[in-house]
Design a protein around this motif. Structure first.
Motif, PDB file in Angstrom:
ATOM      1  N   VAL A 137      -6.624 -10.111  44.657  1.00 35.57           N
ATOM      2  CA  VAL A 137      -5.674  -9.854  43.576  1.00 35.57           C
ATOM      3  C   VAL A 137      -4.427 -10.712  43.752  1.00 35.57           C
ATOM      4  O   VAL A 137      -3.910 -11.296  42.798  1.00 35.57           O
ATOM      5  CB  VAL A 137      -5.306  -8.356  43.528  1.00 35.57           C
ATOM      6  CG1 VAL A 137      -4.242  -8.104  42.480  1.00 35.57           C
ATOM      7  CG2 VAL A 137      -6.533  -7.518  43.247  1.00 35.57           C
ATOM      8  N   LEU A 138      -3.947 -10.799  44.990  1.00 34.45           N
ATOM      9  CA  LEU A 138      -2.752 -11.608  45.259  1.00 34.45           C
ATOM     10  C   LEU A 138      -3.004 -13.068  44.907  1.00 34.45           C
ATOM     11  O   LEU A 138      -2.162 -13.733  44.309  1.00 34.45           O
ATOM     12  CB  LEU A 138      -2.356 -11.486  46.729  1.00 34.45           C
ATOM     13  CG  LEU A 138      -1.575 -10.229  47.103  1.00 34.45           C
ATOM     14  CD1 LEU A 138      -1.457 -10.091  48.612  1.00 34.45           C
ATOM     15  CD2 LEU A 138      -0.196 -10.255  46.481  1.00 34.45           C
ATOM     16  N   LEU A 139      -4.179 -13.560  45.271  1.00 41.90           N
ATOM     17  CA  LEU A 139      -4.512 -14.950  44.958  1.00 41.90           C
ATOM     18  C   LEU A 139      -4.509 -15.161  43.453  1.00 41.90           C
ATOM     19  O   LEU A 139      -3.974 -16.140  42.952  1.00 41.90           O
ATOM     20  CB  LEU A 139      -5.877 -15.313  45.544  1.00 41.90           C
ATOM     21  CG  LEU A 139      -5.876 -15.626  47.042  1.00 41.90           C
ATOM     22  CD1 LEU A 139      -7.294 -15.813  47.553  1.00 41.90           C
ATOM     23  CD2 LEU A 139      -5.049 -16.878  47.310  1.00 41.90           C
ATOM     24  N   PHE A 140      -5.106 -14.190  42.739  1.00 43.49           N
ATOM     25  CA  PHE A 140      -5.134 -14.289  41.280  1.00 43.49           C
ATOM     26  C   PHE A 140      -3.725 -14.286  40.712  1.00 43.49           C
ATOM     27  O   PHE A 140      -3.442 -14.926  39.715  1.00 43.49           O
ATOM     28  CB  PHE A 140      -5.931 -13.125  40.676  1.00 43.49           C
ATOM     29  CG  PHE A 140      -7.339 -13.496  40.356  1.00 43.49           C
ATOM     30  CD1 PHE A 140      -7.610 -14.336  39.278  1.00 43.49           C
ATOM     31  CD2 PHE A 140      -8.400 -13.031  41.121  1.00 43.49           C
ATOM     32  CE1 PHE A 140      -8.906 -14.701  38.988  1.00 43.49           C
ATOM     33  CE2 PHE A 140      -9.694 -13.398  40.837  1.00 43.49           C
ATOM     34  CZ  PHE A 140      -9.958 -14.229  39.774  1.00 43.49           C
ATOM     35  N   ALA A 141      -2.844 -13.547  41.377  1.00 46.23           N
ATOM     36  CA  ALA A 141      -1.465 -13.460  40.901  1.00 46.23           C
ATOM     37  C   ALA A 141      -0.668 -14.692  41.308  1.00 46.23           C
ATOM     38  O   ALA A 141       0.526 -14.776  41.060  1.00 46.23           O
ATOM     39  CB  ALA A 141      -0.803 -12.191  41.442  1.00 46.23           C
ATOM     40  N   ILE A 169       1.061  -4.330  43.479  1.00 49.72           N
ATOM     41  CA  ILE A 169      -0.043  -4.640  44.379  1.00 49.72           C
ATOM     42  C   ILE A 169      -0.290  -3.479  45.337  1.00 49.72           C
ATOM     43  O   ILE A 169      -1.414  -3.209  45.748  1.00 49.72           O
ATOM     44  CB  ILE A 169       0.253  -5.953  45.159  1.00 49.72           C
ATOM     45  CG1 ILE A 169      -0.985  -6.429  45.913  1.00 49.72           C
ATOM     46  CG2 ILE A 169       1.368  -5.770  46.154  1.00 49.72           C
ATOM     47  CD1 ILE A 169      -1.997  -7.043  45.043  1.00 49.72           C
ATOM     48  N   VAL A 170       0.781  -2.762  45.674  1.00 46.57           N
ATOM     49  CA  VAL A 170       0.641  -1.651  46.614  1.00 46.57           C
ATOM     50  C   VAL A 170      -0.162  -0.514  45.997  1.00 46.57           C
ATOM     51  O   VAL A 170      -1.006   0.097  46.658  1.00 46.57           O
ATOM     52  CB  VAL A 170       2.021  -1.161  47.065  1.00 46.57           C
ATOM     53  CG1 VAL A 170       1.897   0.137  47.825  1.00 46.57           C
ATOM     54  CG2 VAL A 170       2.662  -2.215  47.931  1.00 46.57           C
ATOM     55  N   ALA A 171       0.081  -0.242  44.718  1.00 44.76           N
ATOM     56  CA  ALA A 171      -0.683   0.808  44.047  1.00 44.76           C
ATOM     57  C   ALA A 171      -2.158   0.429  44.033  1.00 44.76           C
ATOM     58  O   ALA A 171      -3.042   1.269  44.229  1.00 44.76           O
ATOM     59  CB  ALA A 171      -0.166   1.018  42.631  1.00 44.76           C
ATOM     60  N   THR A 186       5.685  -9.053  33.668  1.00 47.20           N
ATOM     61  CA  THR A 186       5.309  -8.864  35.061  1.00 47.20           C
ATOM     62  C   THR A 186       4.219  -9.837  35.465  1.00 47.20           C
ATOM     63  O   THR A 186       4.331 -10.518  36.475  1.00 47.20           O
ATOM     64  CB  THR A 186       4.818  -7.430  35.297  1.00 47.20           C
ATOM     65  OG1 THR A 186       5.676  -6.579  34.600  1.00 47.20           O
ATOM     66  CG2 THR A 186       4.835  -7.125  36.777  1.00 47.20           C
ATOM     67  N   THR A 187       3.168  -9.908  34.636  1.00 47.84           N
ATOM     68  CA  THR A 187       2.057 -10.738  35.061  1.00 47.84           C
ATOM     69  C   THR A 187       2.450 -12.206  35.095  1.00 47.84           C
ATOM     70  O   THR A 187       2.133 -12.901  36.044  1.00 47.84           O
ATOM     71  CB  THR A 187       0.819 -10.548  34.145  1.00 47.84           C
ATOM     72  OG1 THR A 187       1.224  -9.799  33.020  1.00 47.84           O
ATOM     73  CG2 THR A 187      -0.260  -9.831  34.891  1.00 47.84           C
ATOM     74  N   THR A 188       3.152 -12.626  34.094  1.00 49.94           N
ATOM     75  CA  THR A 188       3.539 -14.028  34.158  1.00 49.94           C
ATOM     76  C   THR A 188       4.516 -14.253  35.301  1.00 49.94           C
ATOM     77  O   THR A 188       4.456 -15.262  35.989  1.00 49.94           O
ATOM     78  CB  THR A 188       4.185 -14.502  32.841  1.00 49.94           C
ATOM     79  OG1 THR A 188       5.083 -13.498  32.426  1.00 49.94           O
ATOM     80  CG2 THR A 188       3.157 -14.793  31.789  1.00 49.94           C
TER      81      THR A 188
END
Lengths: 377, 373
Positions: A26-30, A325-327, B31-33
């Motif tokens: 998820v972090l990478l995607f973000a 990300i924590v959730a 947020t996402t961006t």
């Protein structure tokens, strides 16, 4: 024994591993770098102050987890912890602010009031189940709404002390009703703690944990509770009144739930106001699941959730990642834990069933032999 | 039963994940961006900074500004976003280094985040009155750092705290005047997010403004939730239902002070107008919602009550960068254009002269607007 330890440890370790893996994706995607995020979180999270914050967060989570677990042991889904603790906290805060007693007695009165209110509110759901067979999930959800949106709203409006700030707050509890911080004790072993205080209520939570463990595993009531939970008809046949057990579980769970809001109230806020932390009742369900209803397991679950929540503040501040990300991590940990537990549990049950089948066959054979002997004489 | 427990856990886990993702998708664009472009954003900010230093005479002082939003963070199209706009402007124009964070879902880590920001910043903001007690503690613990709180009055605040307060009732008075003058039915409405002191200021000003024009005008007033339930600020569905009932009950202008729930009001105004062929109006709040609401509903937004949180944040940062920071209470009222009304869309062009008359009366003290209903 080695195998048993494996059963205990395998599931949580797998869960955390899977959670780290999925969170990294998820972090990478973000567009964030997982390694630097984890590194920042680790560095910040291992600071003394953050660990104290973590314990302060884990204390109410632990109490909430225990309250849920008492119901779970009896196969009751008491999801009414939320309403029980918020209602208990505001009434205890009001009583605590209005009375004036010597220090220890003052705190004791507040604690007892909170437990009584929690037990009463939870007992309503138990009463409905015992007398009218209302499922506790339905009744506790309704009771949550009535408590928080109804009663607490009303009490806030009539007990608010008007002042210059925009906050809505009750009168402050006098100092004799505060729970002292444990910083002095911790500092014997560590350097000086800056800016945060370890709430004294953690001692009460620990005592509740011990009491829970002893009650469930070492007393008649605890045995009856577990027996009714695992096999109600069998327990009933052996003389346990299921209605009594339901009431006992709901009352005990509610009494513990009543404590959930007190660490913050007695350790930090000293008044009930709009900042009062809500949602701990639902978080407790996750913690109890993660901890497998075991006193130590729940403590670990509460600590992990508390740490994730507190150490994650640095992610946004340093620009690593959004705190959501924590959730995601918490959700993934539960999901992975539940699946891992289910797999391990199935394995254990298969082993047990095989052993039981063998034992039963042996008993039957012995009975048969005894019968034949009796018939012969 | 065991199976049930298992199923229950899975559902719970999914709910947690969904909640986490839900929070993201709500403020999709932000947020996402922000997350996606996090690294790029910082570099962009850095290049902007360098660009700014090259072109204009930006003060060379290296000022770090830490800002802590309340629950919801950036992307609420309301209060937090207004503060964010002030921070963005300061970043672009003053060359400060920003850092942002938002309180966790239950708001239990406000003090921790303020402390964390104080470690790395020269000026720290808390956005919202709930930061009151946490900021008192954090500011006392870090006397060398300056603090700013929006909407918060802290009793006994140390000198390093600037309390940025707004005269919401004055701005609401003016949109109340506009509502009264534009209402043909003689019937208007007010929707509050959560029934608490802060929002009651909006209600009080609006009611006073309407009745200043015509005492006979009927005013429906309703709050979405009661504290401690704060859902009313982010519940467009309830906002819509309440607005519908007001329109159906005869109101033709409805003002909201309900944050994200206001979108429900805009939808209801559009749908009611489409279905009945008579135009009803909505009035926005905090920022110029004609610009922030969707294209399909913006033509139903008569005006918006402006609460310039962005100005208060920007000004405080500028003072800090100039070495002129001063603590204490700062009131943003009509006299400094800290509150006001928007004219985008041109729907109230014909009554601007009247509104400015009332504004002058309030500024001069001839009219005193009540702040409690």
């Amino acid at each position: 024994m080695g195998k048993k330890l494996f059963y205990v440890l395998a599931a949580p370790l797998v869960a955390v591993g899977v959670a780290l893996f999925i969170s990294s994706i998820v972090l990478l995607f973000a567009g964030a770098n997982p390694l630097s995020a984890y590194q920042n979180m680790w560095e910040f999270g291992t600071r003394l102050e953050t660990l104290i914050e973590t314990l302060n967060r884990a204390t109410p989570l632990y109490l909430s987890g225990i309250a849920v677990a008492i119901g779970f042991r009896m196969n009751l889904f008491n999801i009414g912890i939320e309403g029980q603790y918020v209602l208990a906290a505001i009434i205890a805060a009001k009583v605590g602010a209005e009375i004036n007693l010597p220090p220890i007695l003052h705190v004791t009165v507040i604690i007892v009031v909170a437990m009584i209110v929690g037990a009463f509110w939870s007992g309503l759901a138990g009463f409905l189940k015992v007398t009218r067979n209302v499922h506790e999930v339905i009744s506790t959800i309704m009771l949550n709404a009535i408590a928080v949106s109804g009663i607490v709203s009303y009490l806030l409006s009539i007990w608010d002390v008007p002042d210059a700030s925009l906050d809505t707050a009750l009168k402050e509890i006098p100092e004799s009703g505060w729970m002292p911080s444990l910083n002095g004790f911790v500092e014997i072993f560590t350097r000086d703690i800056k800016r945060v205080e370890l709430w004294g209520f953690i001692l009460v939570a620990a005592a509740v944990g011990v009491a829970y463990h002893v009650l469930i595993n070492r007393t008649r009531v605890g045995y009856d509770l577990r027996a009714s939970g695992e096999n109600a008809p069998a327990a009933e046949a052996s003389g346990t009144d299921p209605k009594k057990m339901i009431m006992a579980a709901m009352l005990l769970g509610g009494a513990v739930a009543g404590l959930v809001g007190l660490p913050e109230l007695l350790g930090d806020a000293h008044e009930y106001n709009l900042r009062f932390t809500r949602g701990l009742g639902f978080a407790g369900i996750a913690v109890a699941l993660l901890g497998r209803n075991h006193a130590v397991g729940i403590a670990i679950g509460a600590f992990v959730f508390g740490w994730l929540d507190r150490a994650s503040g640095v992610l946004e501040v340093r620009g690593d990642a959004p705190r959501e990300i924590v959730a995601i991590m918490q959700g993934v940990i539960i999901l992975a834990a539940v699946i891992a537990y289910a797999v391990v549990e199935r394995k254990r049950r298969e082993d047990e069933a095989a052993a039981a089948a063998a034992a039963t066959a042996q008993v039957l054979a012995e009975r048969q032999a005894a019968k034949e002997q009796g018939g012969a004489s | 039963m065991r199976k049930q427990l298992w199923l229950f856990s899975v559902v719970l886990a999914f709910a947690l994940i969904a909640a986490a993702c839900g929070g993201d998708s709500d403020d999709d664009t932000t947020t996402t961006t922000a997350a996606a472009g996090d690294s790029t954003e910082t570099t962009a900010a850095a290049t902007e900074t360098t660009a700014a230093t090259e072109t204009t005479a930006v003060p060379a002082v290296d000022t770090n500004v830490g800002l802590v939003y309340d629950i919801g963070g950036r992307g609420d199209q309301s209060f937090n976003d207004s503060a964010a706009a002030g921070l963005d402007k300061a970043t672009a124009e003053l060359g400060i280094t920003p850092s942002e964070a938002s309180a966790n879902n239950d708001g239990s880590n406000r003090e921790e985040l303020l402390n964390l920001q104080a470690d790395e910043s020269d000026l720290v903001f808390g956005i919202g009155f709930l930061f009151g007690d946490p900021m008192l503690a954090a500011a006392t613990a870090s006397p060398d750092v300056n603090f700013g709180i929006v909407d918060g009055f802290i009793e006994g605040a140390p000198e390093n705290v600037a309390m940025l307060l707004f005269a919401e009732e004055q701005g609401s008075f003016l949109v109340g005047v506009a509502a009264a003058m534009k209402s043909e039915a003689g019937h208007v409405g007010f929707i509050g997010g959560v029934n608490m002191e802060l929002i009651q200021k909006f209600e009080a000003g609006f009611v006073a403004g309407v009745h200043a024009v015509d005492d006979a005008i009927v005013i429906d007033r309703q709050y979405i939730t009661e504290p401690p339930d704060f859902d009313g600020f982010n519940d467009p569905a309830s906002g819509k239902v309440i607005a519908q009932s007001m329109f159906e009950g005869g109101a033709d202008v409805v003002y909201h002070a309900a944050g994200g729930s206001g979108n429900g009001l805009f939808q209801a105004a559009k749908e009611y107008s489409d279905a009945n062929g008579t135009k009803v109006w909505a009035i926005g709040v905090d920022s110029d919602q004609y610009l922030t609401a969707g294209d399909d509903v913006k033509d139903y937004i008569l005006t918006s009550m402006l609460k310039r949180v962005d100005v208060s944040v920007y000004n405080t940062i500028k003072e800090q960068a100039d070495g002129m920071f001063a603590g204490g209470v700062k009131i943003f009222d009509l006299s400094v254009d800290g509150v006001g009304y928007s004219v985008t869309g041109g729907f109230i062009d014909d009554i601007v002269a009247d509104l400015d008359d009332w504004k002058a009366k309030i500024v001069s003290g001839e009219v005193v607007v009540p702040s409690t209903p």
